[in-house]
Design a protein around this motif. Sequence first.
Motif, PDB file in Angstrom:
ATOM      1  N   CYS A  38      10.133  -4.789  -1.569  1.00  0.00           N
ATOM      2  CA  CYS A  38       9.843  -4.595  -2.998  1.00  0.00           C
ATOM      3  C   CYS A  38      11.171  -4.554  -3.729  1.00  0.00           C
ATOM      4  O   CYS A  38      12.159  -4.023  -3.212  1.00  0.00           O
ATOM      5  N   HIS A  60       7.316   0.795   1.297  1.00  0.00           N
ATOM      6  CA  HIS A  60       6.152   1.508   0.756  1.00  0.00           C
ATOM      7  C   HIS A  60       4.887   0.672   0.600  1.00  0.00           C
ATOM      8  O   HIS A  60       3.841   1.220   0.304  1.00  0.00           O
ATOM      9  N   ASP A 169       0.225  -1.955  -3.266  1.00  0.00           N
ATOM     10  CA  ASP A 169       1.162  -1.693  -4.365  1.00  0.00           C
ATOM     11  C   ASP A 169       1.152  -2.787  -5.435  1.00  0.00           C
ATOM     12  O   ASP A 169       0.894  -2.512  -6.604  1.00  0.00           O
TER      13      ASP A 169
HETATM   14 ZN    ZN Z   1       6.947  -1.452  -4.853  1.00  0.00          ZN
END
Ligand code: ZN
Length: 384
Positions: A38, A60, A169
């Motif tokens: 990310c 994450h 996410d």
């Molecule tokens: Zn993220």
Amino acid sequence: MRALCWTTDSGLAVRQVPDPELRNDHDVIVRVRRSATCGADLPLLTGQAPGLAAGDVLGHEFLGDVVEVGAAVRRHRIGDRVVVCASVACGACWYCRQGLPSCCDNGSTDPSTSEAEWGHPVAGCFGQPRAAGGFAGSHAEYVRVPYADVGAFPVPESVGDDRALFASDSAPAGWLGAEAGEVRPGDVVAVWGAGAVGQLAARAAWLLGAERVVVVDRHPARLLMARQHVDAETIDRRNADVTAQLRELSGGRGPDVCVEAVGGPAGEHRSLADRFTGRARLPEAVREAVHACRKGGRVVVLNGGVRHVDAFPAGTVVRKALAVRGGRQHGQRHIPMLLDRMARDELRTEYLATHHFPLDRAAEGYALFRDRPQECVRAVFTPH
Ligand SMILES: [Zn+2]
Ligand SMILES: [Zn+2]
């Protein structure tokens, strides 16, 4: 187990760390199948990251199989394939009950920093500095998932790993962009950023009934993806008058909804010091969104990297009667709906997993993600 850790010198390295253990009756342990890069992690590559200690595990966005279950967990059994919300929320506080889990009062084990900076504590996040709770991340063989009944969701059998992964996410973040922008049938929606979140915000806008969806970015390959996979119109900001073009696409008014989803330092010129000291300049995309939005329209800022900025165009917001909202994803509320849409083929996300690496080569995956955004939208790590 092996995990991608933050180190004081090079930034990232795969190291041996202790296996996670159940610490609370509401925890489960997940054996990771997929974990994605990310943009929010990119500053950590430099080896300077306040709030991280050597050996902290990053990552994450993930899914995997439940291998251990705490005594109070009701919704999960050993062997379940689950996608886990990247942020950590309790499910029981006032904010969680209002449907605002990313504003959870209890999601972070270390609320003092966020209280000092933002006035309130906010939800935690896996694989981030202490202020986000200090939860070990998912670029690992196993991960401890707190509040598992609230943040982990069984994946329908028909939804493959590379598709379900993004329900963790990117898809809820994109969904929030369209939801917070109150996208309605007939709206013209412009999204800044053709990364995973921007593309999924564009897709969410379609699903909420937008009439035209336009994605703005400076990487032609990502814009091509937005046209091919999301059916968006695109503007290459390197050689366009973005505001003028958006006006032309929206009956001369400007978009009804403008979503900023640029994310990550690769998208804007922010130094690491800016990011962690709060001296960030206002990202150009936010300024452009406020400038381009029609009068009375809605502007949504999704980029968590935006901290305290000067020169915010407050006068424009006043004179154009704009609603400006922000938000981090509320996956605890949106993931079941997103998985349903994935199962019905309304939401296809697997194409965003442009590169796969075994966990041992995760540092290389990040380098590719950072250095070649043209080709790499998300590097996905497979620990097993
Ligand atoms: Zn993220
Ligand atoms: Zn809560």
